[in-house]
Design a protein around this motif. Structure first.
Motif, mmCIF file in Angstrom:
data_model
loop_
_atom_site.group_PDB
_atom_site.id
_atom_site.type_symbol
_atom_site.label_atom_id
_atom_site.label_comp_id
_atom_site.label_asym_id
_atom_site.label_seq_id
_atom_site.Cartn_x
_atom_site.Cartn_y
_atom_site.Cartn_z
ATOM 1 N N LYS A 402 0.833 -1.192 0.000
ATOM 2 C CA LYS A 402 0.000 0.000 0.000
ATOM 3 C C LYS A 402 0.871 1.247 0.000
ATOM 4 O O LYS A 402 1.791 1.377 0.817
ATOM 5 C CB LYS A 402 -0.908 0.009 1.230
ATOM 6 N N PRO A 403 0.618 2.179 -0.895
ATOM 7 C CA PRO A 403 1.416 3.413 -0.929
ATOM 8 C C PRO A 403 1.249 4.200 0.367
ATOM 9 O O PRO A 403 0.222 4.088 1.044
ATOM 10 C CB PRO A 403 0.826 4.192 -2.112
ATOM 11 N N PRO A 404 2.252 4.992 0.733
ATOM 12 C CA PRO A 404 2.098 5.863 1.904
ATOM 13 C C PRO A 404 0.863 6.738 1.749
ATOM 14 O O PRO A 404 0.535 7.193 0.648
ATOM 15 C CB PRO A 404 3.387 6.695 1.892
ATOM 16 N N LEU A 458 -5.926 -2.018 -4.030
ATOM 17 C CA LEU A 458 -5.358 -1.335 -2.869
ATOM 18 C C LEU A 458 -6.410 -1.045 -1.806
ATOM 19 O O LEU A 458 -6.096 -0.463 -0.770
ATOM 20 C CB LEU A 458 -4.697 -0.024 -3.317
ATOM 21 N N ARG A 459 -7.670 -1.400 -2.086
ATOM 22 C CA ARG A 459 -8.776 -1.186 -1.147
ATOM 23 C C ARG A 459 -8.947 0.303 -0.840
ATOM 24 O O ARG A 459 -9.240 0.696 0.296
ATOM 25 C CB ARG A 459 -8.572 -1.996 0.134
ATOM 26 N N ALA A 460 -8.779 1.125 -1.841
ATOM 27 C CA ALA A 460 -9.060 2.558 -1.733
ATOM 28 C C ALA A 460 -10.374 2.794 -2.461
ATOM 29 O O ALA A 460 -10.444 2.695 -3.676
ATOM 30 C CB ALA A 460 -7.943 3.377 -2.357
ATOM 31 N N VAL A 461 -11.425 3.050 -1.700
ATOM 32 C CA VAL A 461 -12.780 3.095 -2.263
ATOM 33 C C VAL A 461 -13.152 4.526 -2.624
ATOM 34 O O VAL A 461 -13.256 5.381 -1.752
ATOM 35 C CB VAL A 461 -13.805 2.529 -1.263
ATOM 36 N N PRO A 462 -13.385 4.810 -3.898
ATOM 37 C CA PRO A 462 -13.764 6.164 -4.299
ATOM 38 C C PRO A 462 -15.154 6.538 -3.787
ATOM 39 O O PRO A 462 -16.023 5.682 -3.618
ATOM 40 C CB PRO A 462 -13.748 6.095 -5.829
ATOM 41 N N GLY A 463 -15.349 7.825 -3.573
ATOM 42 C CA GLY A 463 -16.646 8.321 -3.162
ATOM 43 C C GLY A 463 -17.514 8.648 -4.363
ATOM 44 O O GLY A 463 -17.102 8.539 -5.512
ATOM 45 N N LYS A 464 -18.739 9.072 -4.084
ATOM 46 C CA LYS A 464 -19.728 9.298 -5.136
ATOM 47 C C LYS A 464 -19.276 10.365 -6.127
ATOM 48 O O LYS A 464 -19.366 10.175 -7.343
ATOM 49 C CB LYS A 464 -21.057 9.706 -4.502
ATOM 50 N N GLU A 465 -18.772 11.496 -5.621
ATOM 51 C CA GLU A 465 -18.385 12.577 -6.529
ATOM 52 C C GLU A 465 -17.209 12.163 -7.394
ATOM 53 O O GLU A 465 -17.142 12.526 -8.562
ATOM 54 C CB GLU A 465 -18.043 13.830 -5.730
ATOM 55 N N TRP A 466 -16.279 11.397 -6.830
ATOM 56 C CA TRP A 466 -15.141 10.915 -7.630
ATOM 57 C C TRP A 466 -15.646 10.047 -8.777
ATOM 58 O O TRP A 466 -15.194 10.150 -9.904
ATOM 59 C CB TRP A 466 -14.171 10.134 -6.755
#
Length: 494
Positions: A402-404, A458-466
């Motif tokens: 996972k990136p910093p 990476l389990r980075a979940v974007p939000g609605k606006e993204w």
């Protein structure tokens, strides 16, 4: 002593120094004599004709007298006075080569004279003179017209049998640099035979592309005819040029070329030659045999500490593109160490290519290496292109590293996607509403697909606006995606 005598004296002086056959005591005497000769030259310049001007510029370049700016300026003034149209082909080639070697900008007027004068007599240039002219125009970043470039390529093609390997490498280097200038100033311009421009030229794209392909085929044939005479240096430049211009040489030629230089890899190849050779082979999609890769690795191990950060990143990218790591694990370790200690000098492209290459061959850097890498990537965040962003995140995801957190924040904001937040104690990051911009539209379909796949991995979940911004940027490109690209994106989003 008139200007003719001064020119003859300076010419003799240049030949003595260039021959490198002087004893140390003679060289010391000569070094004290040079300033006196230069004073005579400066006084005689107002009387110089075209031959004297070109000879003197060429001599100053051979002697590497970059610091003689006043003398150089007076020679350029004299060249404007007599006009380059009066120069013979050899004089034009020597003048252009000297200007490029001395890093001397000729200015708009002389540049136009140089283009016009050379264009009218290109058929009279000898092979070496054509090579010098093309190399010089590339080095000076002179924008040539398509008509000039076509005439130059035709003249080169007619005389290719008379070119040495060094001459062919100069031609290829110059052709690439001239094409790059055209691309910079006119983004739709294409030299690549497989890609056609929508320019307003009266000629059809197919005919222009055919001319380019014929030229590169002629270059390949000329190289093949004297392949045993090529050094690692000349071959590396030629292969780089062919790859850069989108031309894939035949398998037979590439195999013969690699066999010819293999015995020289450990004796005659410089660090840059080894890096460029492997990078060019990867760019044209040619995987060398195990024996050649082993010999290349042995040579690379000897000079690894002399590789620049850019060269290390090119080697790592090449191994990743070829899908094989160095045969000797110690070579990979040395490459990673060289990158580690030179990380502060790496730019965005170096970083993205290096990590992508390591991930592609299944190498797993140590945590301290990744820590320094992450810090430098954050410092260079505004330099990443869309492709490099996608490659960087793909590499992190593939390495399961996972990136910093701050790198992700800087990465999203740097490409204008949004800001990243994460809840305490959670392994999942959330891309919240933040900076949004149309820059996502610069991503190609494959890059958008890789981007969203890496987010999921990476389990980075974007939000609605993204997601709204992402869908807006990708919707009009969906028809361009192949089934494989679309499948990758749908798996990630699910």
């Amino acid at each position: 002593m008139n200007h003719i005598h001064v020119n003859a004296l300076f010419g003799r002086l240049v030949k003595l120094v260039a021959a490198r056959q002087l004893r140390p005591s003679e060289m010391m005497t000569l070094n004290s004599f040079i300033p006196q000769v230069l004073q005579l030259v400066a006084a005689a310049v107002p009387e110089y004709n075209e031959r004297c001007i070109s000879n003197t510029l060429h001599g100053l370049a051979v002697l590497e007298l970059y610091q003689e700016r006043e003398l150089l300026a007076s020679l350029l003034t004299a060249a404007e006075r007599v006009s380059l149209s009066s120069f013979k082909p050899q004089g034009l080639a020597n003048t252009a080569w000297a200007l490029a070697t001395l890093h001397l900008n000729p200015g708009p007027r002389l540049t136009q004279q140089l283009l016009s004068a050379s264009n009218s007599v290109l058929t009279q240039f000898k092979p070496l003179e054509l090579a010098q002219l093309g190399w010089a125009f590339g080095a000076l970043r002179i924008r040539v017209s398509e008509q000039w470039a076509r005439s130059w390529r035709a003249a080169v093609s007619r005389g290719l049998n008379g070119f040495t390997p060094q001459g062919i490498s100069m031609v290829m280097w110059g052709a690439v640099r001239m094409w790059e200038v055209q691309q910079t100033l006119q983004p739709t311009a294409q030299f690549v035979p497989q890609q056609y421009s929508s320019s307003s030229s009266t000629e059809s794209p197919d005919s222009t592309a055919a001319e380019h392909a014929e030229f590169l085929q002629a270059v390949e044939a000329a190289m093949h005819a004297q392949i045993q005479r090529h050094s690692p240096h000349s071959l590396s430049i030629c292969l780089w040029g062919l790859a850069r211009l989108g031309y894939k040489p035949s398998k037979g030629f590439t195999c013969d070329a690699l066999s010819a230089v293999q015995p020289q890899l450990s004796t005659a190849a410089k660090p840059a030659d080894l890096a460029v050779l492997l990078h060019s082979l990867a760019a044209i999609g040619f995987l060398p045999g195990r024996e050649w890769l082993t010999a290349h690795g042995v040579a690379l191990r000897r000079v690894c500490q002399r590789l620049s950060v850019r060269q290390v990143s090119n080697v790592l990218w090449a191994h990743g593109r070829l899908g094989v790591g160095p045969a000797d694990g110690a070579v990979l370790q040395k490459l990673m160490e060289q990158m580690y200690y030179g990380m502060q000098g790496a730019n965005a492209r170096d970083l993205a290519n290096s990590l992508w290459g390591l991930a592609a061959i299944g190498a797993h850097p140590e945590r301290r290496w990744m820590s320094i890498f992450g810090a430098q990537a954050e410092a260079q965040i505004h330099g990443f292109s869309p492709q490099e962003v996608a490659n960087l995140l793909w590499a992190y995801a593939t390495l399961n590293h996972k990136p910093p957190h701050m790198l992700l924040v800087a990465l999203w904001e740097g490409v204008g996607i949004g800001s990243l937040g994460s809840s305490s104690g959670s392994v999942t990051g959330h891309v919240t509403s933040g900076i949004t911009t149309a820059r996502l539209s610069a991503f190609k379909p494959q890059e958008l697909s890789v981007l969203v796949w890496a987010l999921a991995k990476l389990r980075a979940v974007p939000g609605k606006e993204w997601w709204e911004q992402f869908l807006q940027a990708s919707f009009h490109k969906m028809t361009q995606q192949s089934p494989q690209v679309g499948n990758q994106g749908s798996v990630a989003t699910s």
